[in-house]
Design an enzyme around this catalytic site. Structure first.
Site, PDB file in Angstrom:
ATOM      1  N   HIS A  34       0.859  -1.189   0.000  1.00  0.00           N
ATOM      2  CA  HIS A  34       0.000   0.000   0.000  1.00  0.00           C
ATOM      3  C   HIS A  34       0.897   1.241   0.000  1.00  0.00           C
ATOM      4  O   HIS A  34       1.764   1.394   0.860  1.00  0.00           O
ATOM      5  CB  HIS A  34      -0.895  -0.042   1.239  1.00  0.00           C
ATOM      6  CG  HIS A  34      -1.937   1.028   1.277  1.00  0.00           C
ATOM      7  ND1 HIS A  34      -3.102   0.963   0.546  1.00  0.00           N
ATOM      8  CD2 HIS A  34      -1.996   2.195   1.955  1.00  0.00           C
ATOM      9  CE1 HIS A  34      -3.840   2.043   0.785  1.00  0.00           C
ATOM     10  NE2 HIS A  34      -3.179   2.811   1.637  1.00  0.00           N
ATOM     11  N   MET A  38       0.410  11.584  -0.277  1.00  0.00           N
ATOM     12  CA  MET A  38      -0.233  12.703   0.421  1.00  0.00           C
ATOM     13  C   MET A  38       0.340  14.011  -0.103  1.00  0.00           C
ATOM     14  O   MET A  38       1.564  14.139  -0.221  1.00  0.00           O
ATOM     15  CB  MET A  38       0.043  12.604   1.921  1.00  0.00           C
ATOM     16  CG  MET A  38      -0.466  11.323   2.533  1.00  0.00           C
ATOM     17  SD  MET A  38      -0.092  11.288   4.279  1.00  0.00           S
ATOM     18  CE  MET A  38      -0.888   9.761   4.758  1.00  0.00           C
ATOM     19  N   HIS A  67      -2.661   4.722  -3.111  1.00  0.00           N
ATOM     20  CA  HIS A  67      -3.769   5.442  -2.472  1.00  0.00           C
ATOM     21  C   HIS A  67      -3.482   6.934  -2.599  1.00  0.00           C
ATOM     22  O   HIS A  67      -2.616   7.461  -1.906  1.00  0.00           O
ATOM     23  CB  HIS A  67      -3.848   4.996  -0.996  1.00  0.00           C
ATOM     24  CG  HIS A  67      -4.886   5.714  -0.204  1.00  0.00           C
ATOM     25  ND1 HIS A  67      -4.949   5.640   1.171  1.00  0.00           N
ATOM     26  CD2 HIS A  67      -5.926   6.517  -0.582  1.00  0.00           C
ATOM     27  CE1 HIS A  67      -5.972   6.369   1.608  1.00  0.00           C
ATOM     28  NE2 HIS A  67      -6.567   6.920   0.572  1.00  0.00           N
ATOM     29  N   MET A  69      -4.126  10.450  -1.895  1.00  0.00           N
ATOM     30  CA  MET A  69      -4.776  11.445  -1.028  1.00  0.00           C
ATOM     31  C   MET A  69      -4.340  12.816  -1.525  1.00  0.00           C
ATOM     32  O   MET A  69      -3.496  13.490  -0.930  1.00  0.00           O
ATOM     33  CB  MET A  69      -4.365  11.209   0.431  1.00  0.00           C
ATOM     34  CG  MET A  69      -5.047   9.987   1.032  1.00  0.00           C
ATOM     35  SD  MET A  69      -4.259   9.419   2.541  1.00  0.00           S
ATOM     36  CE  MET A  69      -2.932   8.430   1.853  1.00  0.00           C
ATOM     37  N   SER A 199       1.350   0.650  10.970  1.00  0.00           N
ATOM     38  CA  SER A 199       2.094   0.466  12.208  1.00  0.00           C
ATOM     39  C   SER A 199       2.031  -0.967  12.719  1.00  0.00           C
ATOM     40  O   SER A 199       2.997  -1.438  13.332  1.00  0.00           O
ATOM     41  CB  SER A 199       1.614   1.456  13.276  1.00  0.00           C
ATOM     42  OG  SER A 199       0.222   1.609  13.227  1.00  0.00           O
TER      43      SER A 199
HETATM   44  C1  DX5 Z   1      -3.648   7.051   6.487  1.00  0.00           C
HETATM   45  C2  DX5 Z   1      -3.091   6.133   5.426  1.00  0.00           C
HETATM   46  C3  DX5 Z   1      -2.921   4.751   5.911  1.00  0.00           C
HETATM   47  C4  DX5 Z   1      -1.945   4.590   7.043  1.00  0.00           C
HETATM   48  C5  DX5 Z   1      -2.315   3.378   7.823  1.00  0.00           C
HETATM   49  O1  DX5 Z   1      -4.011   8.252   5.910  1.00  0.00           O
HETATM   50  O2  DX5 Z   1      -3.956   6.100   4.299  1.00  0.00           O
HETATM   51  O3  DX5 Z   1      -2.619   3.865   4.844  1.00  0.00           O
HETATM   52  O4  DX5 Z   1      -0.623   4.498   6.612  1.00  0.00           O
HETATM   53  O5  DX5 Z   1      -1.488   3.290   8.933  1.00  0.00           O
HETATM   54  P1  DX5 Z   1      -1.936   2.529  10.257  1.00  0.00           P
HETATM   55  O6  DX5 Z   1      -2.179   1.103   9.871  1.00  0.00           O
HETATM   56  O7  DX5 Z   1      -0.789   2.702  11.185  1.00  0.00           O
HETATM   57  O8  DX5 Z   1      -3.198   3.186  10.740  1.00  0.00           O
HETATM   58 ZN    ZN Z   2      -3.739   4.510   2.740  1.00  0.00          ZN
END
Ligand code: DX5
Ligand code: ZN
Length: 226
Positions: A34, A38, A67, A69, A199
């Site tokens: 993944h 951002m 992903h 964002m 995490s």
């Molecule tokens: C948050 C991200 C997630 C994040 C998840 O905005 O899209 O993919 O890295 O991290 P954990 O599993 O630590 O919540």
């Molecule tokens: Zn994500």
């Protein structure tokens, strides 16, 4: 899609970037990588972009689940397709022409997904769900790893599954944020089959074991669903 499997997707955001190649080796038993992009605008954080994706693609055999964002997916999606994204998720809240974006992703041979923020209802997908390979349900407010899972997401996952059944489709359902072996069974029982974990994987000493625990717990939840 197959109805009987779950996929674990470690989120690169939680990796140690000073030793990225080793971190990628450590998660080779996962199903997807993944890749959280951002932009400091759609979400209040900056991560990494298309240059890092090209390098990561050379360093892993896992399919990469991007992903986005970002506030401007219409501009950015082609960059990530060119860099080798296998799955692209853009946010419902950031786009204007969702169907055009989905077609663009499919024309490049990649899988298309729409991501929904916690406050975005699943009903927004009424006119689009038939076209999607996956729906990404944010289970935290996007922007940071390590946040707590929003419990109301379980009911939202059930509403999404009901909407998909009403349309006779079964896109994959990805959950992202606060996922661990502790809640993997619950999200899988509620409808998720792709589990992102940042995490919970990279924060563990033994990443292989962390991935296995999440997968086993999710498989248990999936069995409860059937
Ligand atoms: C948050 C991200 C997630 C994040 C998840 O905005 O899209 O993919 O890295 O991290 P954990 O599993 O630590 O919540
Ligand atoms: Zn994500």
């Amino acid at each position: 899609m197959l109805d009987h499997d779950v996929r674990v997707a470690p989120s690169l955001l939680s990796a140690d970037f000073t030793r990225l190649a080793d971190e990628l080796d450590d998660i080779a038993t996962a199903d997807l990588l993944h890749f959280d992009v951002m932009d400091g605008h759609f979400v209040p954080n900056l991560s990494f972009g298309v240059g890092v994706l090209s390098q990561v693609k050379r360093a892993t055999d896992l399919p990469v689940d991007v992903h986005l964002m970002v506030s401007n997916p219409e501009e950015c999606v082609p960059w990530y397709l060119d860099a080798g994204a296998d799955v692209v998720s853009f946010h419902w809240e950031a786009q204007t022409h969702a169907r055009r974006l989905v077609s663009l992703i499919h024309e490049a041979g990649a899988k298309a997904a729409v991501a929904l923020n916690p406050a975005t209802p699943v009903s927004c997908l009424e006119e689009l769900v038939d076209e999607l390979d996956m729906v990404l349900v944010m289970t935290v407010n996007p922007g940071f790893g390590g946040q707590g899972f929003i419990e109301g997401s379980l009911a939202k996952l059930r509403r999404l599954k009901a909407l998909c059944s009403a349309h006779g489709v079964s896109p994959r359902v990805e959950v992202d944020g606060g996922i661990s072996a502790g809640n993997a069974a619950a999200v899988a029982a509620a409808g998720a089959d792709v589990l992102v974990a940042g995490s919970a994987v990279f924060g563990a000493q033994d990443r292989v074991q962390a991935i296995r625990s999440i997968r086993d717990a999710a498989l248990g939840g999936l069995a409860r669903r059937a």
